[in-house]
Design an enzyme around this catalytic site. Structure first.
Site, PDB file in Angstrom:
ATOM      1  N   ALA A 125      40.172  35.546  27.908  1.00  0.00           N
ATOM      2  CA  ALA A 125      40.734  36.507  26.967  1.00  0.00           C
ATOM      3  C   ALA A 125      41.833  37.275  27.686  1.00  0.00           C
ATOM      4  CB  ALA A 125      39.643  37.447  26.492  1.00  0.00           C
ATOM      5  N   GLY A 131      36.835  33.425  28.355  1.00  0.00           N
ATOM      6  CA  GLY A 131      37.006  32.961  26.976  1.00  0.00           C
ATOM      7  C   GLY A 131      37.553  31.541  26.911  1.00  0.00           C
ATOM      8  N   GLU A 133      34.621  29.436  27.178  1.00  0.00           N
ATOM      9  CA  GLU A 133      33.837  29.603  25.940  1.00  0.00           C
ATOM     10  C   GLU A 133      34.458  28.817  24.788  1.00  0.00           C
ATOM     11  OE1 GLU A 133      34.005  33.905  26.332  1.00  0.00           O
ATOM     12  OE2 GLU A 133      31.826  33.974  26.340  1.00  0.00           O
ATOM     13  N   GLU A 136      33.703  37.023  34.054  1.00  0.00           N
ATOM     14  CA  GLU A 136      33.771  38.367  33.455  1.00  0.00           C
ATOM     15  C   GLU A 136      33.124  39.431  34.327  1.00  0.00           C
ATOM     16  OE1 GLU A 136      32.987  35.571  31.847  1.00  0.00           O
ATOM     17  OE2 GLU A 136      33.951  35.514  29.886  1.00  0.00           O
TER      18      GLU A 136
HETATM   19  N1  CO8 Z   1      44.622  37.813  30.817  1.00  0.00           N
HETATM   20  C1  CO8 Z   1      45.901  38.214  30.917  1.00  0.00           C
HETATM   21  N2  CO8 Z   1      46.779  37.702  31.804  1.00  0.00           N
HETATM   22  C2  CO8 Z   1      46.342  36.736  32.631  1.00  0.00           C
HETATM   23  C3  CO8 Z   1      45.010  36.255  32.583  1.00  0.00           C
HETATM   24  C4  CO8 Z   1      44.140  36.828  31.612  1.00  0.00           C
HETATM   25  N3  CO8 Z   1      42.866  36.409  31.466  1.00  0.00           N
HETATM   26  N4  CO8 Z   1      44.872  35.312  33.537  1.00  0.00           N
HETATM   27  C5  CO8 Z   1      46.060  35.187  34.151  1.00  0.00           C
HETATM   28  N5  CO8 Z   1      46.952  36.058  33.611  1.00  0.00           N
HETATM   29  C6  CO8 Z   1      48.357  36.260  33.975  1.00  0.00           C
HETATM   30  C7  CO8 Z   1      48.476  37.037  35.280  1.00  0.00           C
HETATM   31  O1  CO8 Z   1      48.349  38.417  35.055  1.00  0.00           O
HETATM   32  C8  CO8 Z   1      49.847  36.621  35.744  1.00  0.00           C
HETATM   33  O2  CO8 Z   1      50.809  37.344  35.000  1.00  0.00           O
HETATM   34  P1  CO8 Z   1      51.984  38.181  35.790  1.00  0.00           P
HETATM   35  O3  CO8 Z   1      52.769  37.090  36.473  1.00  0.00           O
HETATM   36  O4  CO8 Z   1      52.699  38.850  34.688  1.00  0.00           O
HETATM   37  O5  CO8 Z   1      51.294  39.062  36.753  1.00  0.00           O
HETATM   38  C9  CO8 Z   1      49.952  35.173  35.296  1.00  0.00           C
HETATM   39  O6  CO8 Z   1      48.968  35.017  34.268  1.00  0.00           O
HETATM   40  C10 CO8 Z   1      49.638  34.189  36.401  1.00  0.00           C
HETATM   41  O7  CO8 Z   1      48.373  34.522  36.942  1.00  0.00           O
HETATM   42  P2  CO8 Z   1      48.097  34.688  38.519  1.00  0.00           P
HETATM   43  O8  CO8 Z   1      49.337  35.164  39.208  1.00  0.00           O
HETATM   44  O9  CO8 Z   1      46.859  35.493  38.675  1.00  0.00           O
HETATM   45  O10 CO8 Z   1      47.863  33.144  38.888  1.00  0.00           O
HETATM   46  P3  CO8 Z   1      46.985  32.586  40.107  1.00  0.00           P
HETATM   47  O11 CO8 Z   1      47.285  31.125  40.155  1.00  0.00           O
HETATM   48  O12 CO8 Z   1      47.208  33.395  41.348  1.00  0.00           O
HETATM   49  O13 CO8 Z   1      45.460  32.815  39.680  1.00  0.00           O
HETATM   50  C11 CO8 Z   1      43.592  32.756  38.134  1.00  0.00           C
HETATM   51  C12 CO8 Z   1      44.931  32.118  38.580  1.00  0.00           C
HETATM   52  C13 CO8 Z   1      42.531  32.554  39.214  1.00  0.00           C
HETATM   53  C14 CO8 Z   1      43.151  32.058  36.842  1.00  0.00           C
HETATM   54  C15 CO8 Z   1      43.789  34.269  37.899  1.00  0.00           C
HETATM   55  O14 CO8 Z   1      44.929  34.448  37.046  1.00  0.00           O
HETATM   56  C16 CO8 Z   1      42.632  34.967  37.245  1.00  0.00           C
HETATM   57  O15 CO8 Z   1      41.651  35.252  37.900  1.00  0.00           O
HETATM   58  N6  CO8 Z   1      42.734  35.249  35.910  1.00  0.00           N
HETATM   59  C17 CO8 Z   1      41.727  35.988  35.194  1.00  0.00           C
HETATM   60  C18 CO8 Z   1      40.511  35.143  34.938  1.00  0.00           C
HETATM   61  C19 CO8 Z   1      39.466  35.959  34.220  1.00  0.00           C
HETATM   62  O16 CO8 Z   1      38.920  36.909  34.711  1.00  0.00           O
HETATM   63  N7  CO8 Z   1      39.151  35.541  32.971  1.00  0.00           N
HETATM   64  C20 CO8 Z   1      38.142  36.186  32.168  1.00  0.00           C
HETATM   65  C21 CO8 Z   1      38.778  37.178  31.275  1.00  0.00           C
HETATM   66  S1  CO8 Z   1      37.586  38.118  30.375  1.00  0.00           S
HETATM   67  C22 CO8 Z   1      37.124  37.088  29.101  1.00  0.00           C
HETATM   68  O17 CO8 Z   1      37.610  36.008  28.947  1.00  0.00           O
HETATM   69  C23 CO8 Z   1      36.082  37.622  28.194  1.00  0.00           C
HETATM   70  C24 CO8 Z   1      35.880  36.667  27.059  1.00  0.00           C
HETATM   71  C25 CO8 Z   1      35.252  37.427  25.949  1.00  0.00           C
HETATM   72  C26 CO8 Z   1      35.544  36.780  24.629  1.00  0.00           C
HETATM   73  C27 CO8 Z   1      36.971  36.866  24.249  1.00  0.00           C
HETATM   74  C28 CO8 Z   1      37.410  38.167  23.652  1.00  0.00           C
HETATM   75  C29 CO8 Z   1      38.780  38.161  23.025  1.00  0.00           C
END
Ligand code: CO8
Length: 258
Positions: A65, A109, A112, A132
């Site tokens: 998400a 998400g 999911e 999460e």
């Molecule tokens: N949300 C928003 N932006 C994101 C997300 C995300 N989940 N994941 C990555 N991005 C963005 C980063 O902020 C970055 O943007 P910017 O360049 O503007 O800073 C860009 O994508 C590239 O990401 P990274 O630089 O972090 O790329 P890496 O290759 O270094 O890392 C990862 C990749 C490991 C995937 C890392 O981006 C990461 O950990 N992302 C978050 C993963 C996460 O925690 N996901 C769970 C989110 S919570 C959730 O899904 C709850 C679900 C509930 C149901 C849904 C409700 C709507």
């Protein structure tokens, strides 16, 4: 219909949806979920489409998400907007089969949504996880429930409590994904499989999907009875007559209701 966050095309009788927010690793913002729902509605209504493939990019199916979008939500926002429920469930109500073709990250998400599809084909570089807990929350769209049903309590608890990622080999071993293919072939392979399904009798496809899904919702005895009733009802279809006649006559079936 123009979409902002996804690409949509048909390949023969297969509807292909590609999540397309590369700068955010396909993070699932509200607009993307709306686009996805509209594309599914359109494919569901299109008799020329028999099966759907949902994919992302080589780097990310979806990284969860959109954290930036939800970071400042209050409890009241989440509760009153019924955050997550609205829109996200469209995948689970689609009667046509949806194959998730996952390369790269399927996190939170993203994992999911892949699990809401009917089955998952993974590229060798796929990574699944429910991280999460690392951002102070828990899965909100079925992660704790569906992952547990796929991989069992021990692994699901490990994944959800530590936030660790599972690679494609472990995901296949654990029953989360049905097959692994080379990343470069992922979409073509998924479309090939979807095309095979789209060539079957549509009523038989719908009934198969309903029966397998019923196994999650009911007792074994009730599920077997549900299956038996559906099985009996296939004998009322032209496609059952055609399918069995074709077998006897040693030819390919030409199903009427595809
Ligand atoms: N949300 C928003 N932006 C994101 C997300 C995300 N989940 N994941 C990555 N991005 C963005 C980063 O902020 C970055 O943007 P910017 O360049 O503007 O800073 C860009 O994508 C590239 O990401 P990274 O630089 O972090 O790329 P890496 O290759 O270094 O890392 C990862 C990749 C490991 C995937 C890392 O981006 C990461 O950990 N992302 C978050 C993963 C996460 O925690 N996901 C769970 C989110 S919570 C959730 O899904 C709850 C679900 C509930 C149901 C849904 C409700 C709507």
């Amino acid at each position: 219909m123009p979409y902002e966050n996804i690409l949509v095309e048909t390949r023969g009788r297969v509807g292909l949806i590609t999540l397309n927010r590369p700068k955010a690793l396909n993070a699932l913002c509200v607009g993307l979920i709306k686009d996805l729902g509209a594309a599914l509605d359109a494919f569901e209504a299109d008799d020329e489409v028999g099966c759907i493939v949902l994919t992302g990019s080589e780097k990310a199916f979806a990284a969860g998400a959109d954290i930036k979008e939800m970071a400042d939500k209050t409890y009241m926002d989440a509760y009153l907007q019924d955050f997550i429920t609205v829109g996200w469930q469209r995948i689970t109500t689609c009667r046509k089969p949806i194959i998730a073709a996952v390369a790269g990250y399927a996190l939170g998400g993203g994992c999911e949504i892949a699990m809401m599809c009917d089955f998952i084909i993974a590229a060798e570089n796929a990574k699944f996880g429910q991280p999460e807990i690392t951002i102070g929350t828990i899965p909100g769209s079925g992660g704790t429930q569906r992952l547990t049903r796929f991989v069992g309590k021990s692994k699901a608890m490990d994944m959800c409590l530590t936030g660790r990622q599972m690679d494609a080999a472990e995901a296949e071993r654990s029953g989360l994904v049905s097959r692994i293919v080379p990343a470069a072939d992922l979409v073509d392979e998924a479309v090939k499989i979807a095309d095979r399904i789209a060539g079957m009798s549509r009523p038989a496809v719908y009934m198969t999907k309903e029966a397998v899904n019923a196994s999650y919702e009911t007792t074994l005895q009730q599920g077997i009875m549900f299956e038996r009733r559906l099985f009996h009802s296939t004998f009322a279809t032209e496609d059952q007559k055609e399918g069995m006649a074709a077998f006897v006559e040693k030819r390919q079936p030409n199903f009427k209701n595809r």
